[in-house]
Motif scaffolding. Structure first.
Motif, PDB file in Angstrom:
ATOM      1  N   ARG A  21     -55.649 -22.731 -96.633  1.00 53.71           N
ATOM      2  CA  ARG A  21     -56.447 -23.854 -96.162  1.00 53.71           C
ATOM      3  C   ARG A  21     -57.862 -23.379 -95.867  1.00 53.71           C
ATOM      4  N   GLY A  22     -58.841 -24.012 -96.462  1.00 54.41           N
ATOM      5  CA  GLY A  22     -60.229 -23.645 -96.211  1.00 54.41           C
ATOM      6  C   GLY A  22     -60.673 -24.029 -94.823  1.00 54.41           C
ATOM      7  N   GLY A  23     -61.780 -23.400 -94.363  1.00 52.90           N
ATOM      8  CA  GLY A  23     -62.323 -23.725 -93.060  1.00 52.90           C
ATOM      9  C   GLY A  23     -61.688 -22.973 -91.916  1.00 52.90           C
ATOM     10  N   THR A  24     -61.065 -21.805 -92.215  1.00 53.66           N
ATOM     11  CA  THR A  24     -60.413 -21.020 -91.168  1.00 53.66           C
ATOM     12  C   THR A  24     -60.936 -19.587 -91.106  1.00 53.66           C
ATOM     13  N   CYS A  25     -61.550 -19.098 -92.195  1.00 55.63           N
ATOM     14  CA  CYS A  25     -62.006 -17.715 -92.233  1.00 55.63           C
ATOM     15  C   CYS A  25     -63.006 -17.544 -93.367  1.00 55.63           C
ATOM     16  N   THR A  26     -63.666 -16.390 -93.380  1.00 50.43           N
ATOM     17  CA  THR A  26     -64.620 -16.071 -94.438  1.00 50.43           C
ATOM     18  C   THR A  26     -64.681 -14.572 -94.640  1.00 50.43           C
ATOM     19  N   LEU A  27     -65.109 -14.161 -95.831  1.00 47.64           N
ATOM     20  CA  LEU A  27     -65.326 -12.754 -96.095  1.00 47.64           C
ATOM     21  C   LEU A  27     -66.660 -12.275 -95.527  1.00 47.64           C
ATOM     22  N   ALA A  28     -67.541 -13.194 -95.166  1.00 45.26           N
ATOM     23  CA  ALA A  28     -68.857 -12.836 -94.649  1.00 45.26           C
ATOM     24  C   ALA A  28     -68.746 -12.137 -93.297  1.00 45.26           C
ATOM     25  N   VAL A  29     -69.738 -11.315 -93.009  1.00 47.72           N
ATOM     26  CA  VAL A  29     -69.778 -10.554 -91.764  1.00 47.72           C
ATOM     27  C   VAL A  29     -70.612 -11.302 -90.733  1.00 47.72           C
ATOM     28  N   SER A  30     -70.122 -11.360 -89.502  1.00 47.26           N
ATOM     29  CA  SER A  30     -70.845 -12.026 -88.415  1.00 47.26           C
ATOM     30  C   SER A  30     -71.927 -11.115 -87.843  1.00 47.26           C
TER      31      SER A  30
END
Length: 258
Positions: A115-124
């Motif tokens: 499900r989209g909208g729960t995580c990302t590969l991008a770094v905070s």
């Protein structure tokens, strides 16, 4: 927080956390940035909105604090304007469950959370920078709300990463918007299989594969049409209507943690 669930206890929150809560029977989630002292800054439809022109404009009504006939004793009454507001955690959740968005996840975990909208590969970025961006946008706005290009998740992801999509004609950073589009797209792309097979399992597997690949390629941590923009420069460009021609301030192609 479990492997496939981002559910967290409110006592574990830290300033700078990107949180969300599902609304309307898990159709859509509302996102925001926790800044401490039980306060959330989030982007709502109170400001000028660009609609989709579809039934989604009726269904996706979750982008806002809880509405009640009795004013919240801890929240300041929101003013009409740019749509970025501050609410207490209870009003933000509106009776829903608290989840924390994950950053720098591995590709395997990203795919596992279908499900989209729960995580990302991008770094905070560091939490103090995240809180600064959220507070700055609370006073200066985040442009016009658009469910596909500039929504509450886009706001929270920008606060966390400082990344924006260069071409405003394309879809924004939002993972849930990508999921909404990616599902029908996967079904369409898998349809030609019917010409060579009637195996419903094969077609379903292909559709799932196309969907996962489209989510992965469209994630903000993988895209090459994004730039790092300071919050001060962002609001200046928004006021001048120049966001669509934004130039990169620095290389901004984050890589997932190994």
């Amino acid at each position: 927080m479990g492997l496939l669930s981002n559910r967290v206890d409110r006592n574990s929150l830290k300033p700078g956390d990107h949180i969300y809560s599902w609304r309307n029977a898990y159709i859509y989630a509302h996102h925001g940035i926790y800044i401490g002292d039980d306060k959330i800054i989030h982007f709502t439809r109170r400001g000028q909105e660009v609609g989709t022109g579809t039934v989604l404009d009726i269904i996706l009504v979750s982008s806002g604090p809880a509405r009640s006939q009795v004013p919240c004793p801890t929240c300041s009454p929101p003013e009409e304007g740019h749509g970025v507001v501050s609410s207490c955690l209870n009003c933000f959740l509106a009776g829903g469950i608290l989840y924390r968005f994950e950053y720098a996840v591995s590709p395997a975990l990203f795919i596992a959370k279908a499900r989209g909208g729960t995580c990302t590969l991008a770094v905070s970025d560091p939490n103090d920078i995240v809180v600064h961006r959220a507070n700055y946008l609370l006073n200066n706005g985040f442009g016009c709300y658009n469910v596909f290009k500039n929504n509450c998740e886009d706001f929270a992801i920008y606060c966390k990463t400082g990344l924006l999509v260069v071409d405003q004609g394309t879809i924004g950073q939002s993972g849930q918007a990508i999921s909404i589009i990616g599902g029908p797209l996967a079904a369409v792309l898998s349809t030609p299989l019917r010409l060579v097979t009637t195996n419903i399992y094969g077609m379903a597997a292909t559709a799932v594969g196309v969907y996962c690949a489209s989510r992965y390629a469209a994630d903000i941590g993988m895209r090459r049409d994004v730039v790092k923009v300071s919050v001060e420069d962002l609001t200046t460009r928004l006021a001048a209507g120049l966001l669509q021609v934004v130039e990169p301030l620095a290389p901004a192609f984050p890589t997932p943690a190994q």
